[in-house]
Scaffold this motif. Structure first.
Motif, short mmCIF file in Angstrom:
data_model
loop_
_atom_site.label_atom_id
_atom_site.label_comp_id
_atom_site.label_asym_id
_atom_site.label_seq_id
_atom_site.Cartn_x
_atom_site.Cartn_y
_atom_site.Cartn_z
N CYS A 23 -5.72 -1.76 7.35
CA CYS A 23 -4.92 -1.28 6.95
C CYS A 23 -4.72 0.04 6.00
O CYS A 23 -5.37 -0.46 4.60
N VAL A 35 -1.66 0.89 3.55
CA VAL A 35 -0.39 0.61 3.36
C VAL A 35 -0.07 1.49 2.10
O VAL A 35 -0.24 1.84 1.20
N HIS A 87 -0.48 -7.42 11.50
CA HIS A 87 -0.12 -7.00 10.38
C HIS A 87 0.55 -6.41 9.26
O HIS A 87 1.28 -7.17 8.20
N HIS A 106 2.96 -7.99 6.61
CA HIS A 106 3.89 -7.38 5.01
C HIS A 106 4.40 -7.05 4.60
O HIS A 106 5.25 -7.44 3.80
N GLU A 133 -2.49 -8.08 1.46
CA GLU A 133 -3.48 -7.99 1.93
C GLU A 133 -4.64 -9.20 3.12
O GLU A 133 -4.98 -9.11 4.39
N ALA A 180 -1.10 -10.52 5.42
CA ALA A 180 -1.17 -10.30 6.21
C ALA A 180 -2.50 -10.32 7.46
O ALA A 180 -2.60 -10.44 8.54
ZN LIG Z 1 -2.54 -4.66 5.19
#
Ligand SMILES: [Zn+2]
Length: 258
Positions: A4, A6, A124, A128, A147, A150
């Protein structure tokens, strides 16, 4: 493996999104899902989001806060029809970026990619947001922890464990102290980024499985309040782990059997 991206502060983008036209919305107790097409997918996203919300909050021991996401505090989820629309509107072009979370605005932005969206990105990014609500914005929460938590909630854990076992077997793992200082958001090497995520996931997994969620929450709070990782470890896990080096040894043994 999905990784991901962020973004913590994207004020401009969010103002743009809120005012953009063509969005329709469906709402539930804790969420508003904005979509441009496919109402069924939006409805399914809403249903899954409520399910994950309950599970993640309970896993991380945050259930007692369960009123904080209602009404005007509901989380907004934007679903673009295609990846091209997502990239065009957000300006995020990295190959492996399929979505993002804005902590302060409580927003998740992605596009419709069916299974990957509901099974992986949604839990996920929700983790967060829940994690941030708990630890706040001022504390220094390291990226590996953010992370790792998540990813652990995302059911990617089986895959992560497999990767880590191989890395340990071949002696190719990232030394834990180095991992804890890495900013993978600027990492272009896919394999290194993948290893970072897998190791972060299993470090969190090891702490939760071996010592429980309550101690883990306490550990996160120590970091939030300004302790270093070494200090937080020895404060919370004093009888077993007193430093990052000891954590690395135990983690290697847990997943490598050596
Ligand atoms: Zn993430």
């Amino acid at each position: 493996m999905r990784i991901c991206y962020v973004i913590i502060i994207i004020g401009l983008l969010c103002c743009g999104l809120a005012q953009a036209s063509g969005w329709q919305a469906v709402k539930s107790e804790h969420f508003v899902v904005y979509y441009k097409e496919d109402k069924n997918f939006a409805g399914e996203t809403l249903r899954q989001a409520e399910k994950y919300y309950n599970k993640i909050a309970s896993d991380l021991g945050y259930s007692r806060y369960d009123k904080f996401w209602q009404w005007e505090n509901r989380v907004k989820i934007y679903i673009y029809p295609t990846r091209e629309d997502f990239v065009e509107s957000t300006g995020i072009e990295r190959q492996w970026a399929n979505g993002m979370a804005n902590y302060e605005k409580k927003e998740i932005i992605s596009y419709k990619w069916s299974k990957g969206f509901t099974e992986s990105l949604l839990p996920h990014e929700l983790t967060h947001l829940i994690f941030r609500d708990f630890v706040g914005f001022t504390g220094k929460i390291p990226l590996w922890l953010d992370e790792g938590v998540a990813q652990w909630e995302e059911k990617a854990r089986g895959h992560a464990i497999k990767i880590v076992k191989n890395l340990i077997k071949d002696g190719n793992y990232i030394p834990v102290r180095r991992l804890m200082a890495m900013d993978v958001r600027h990492e272009d090497n896919y394999e290194l980024a993948r290893n970072f995520y897998a190791q972060a996931t299993t470090l969190v997994g090891y702490l939760i499985e071996e010592y429980g969620g309550i101690k883990f929450s306490l550990f996160c709070r120590q970091l939030r309040d300004g302790k270093s990782v070494d200090e937080a470890l020895s404060f919370v896990y004093a009888n077993s782990i007193r430093s990052v080096d000891e954590l690395e040894k135990k983690w290697l043994k847990y997943y490598g059997g050596g």
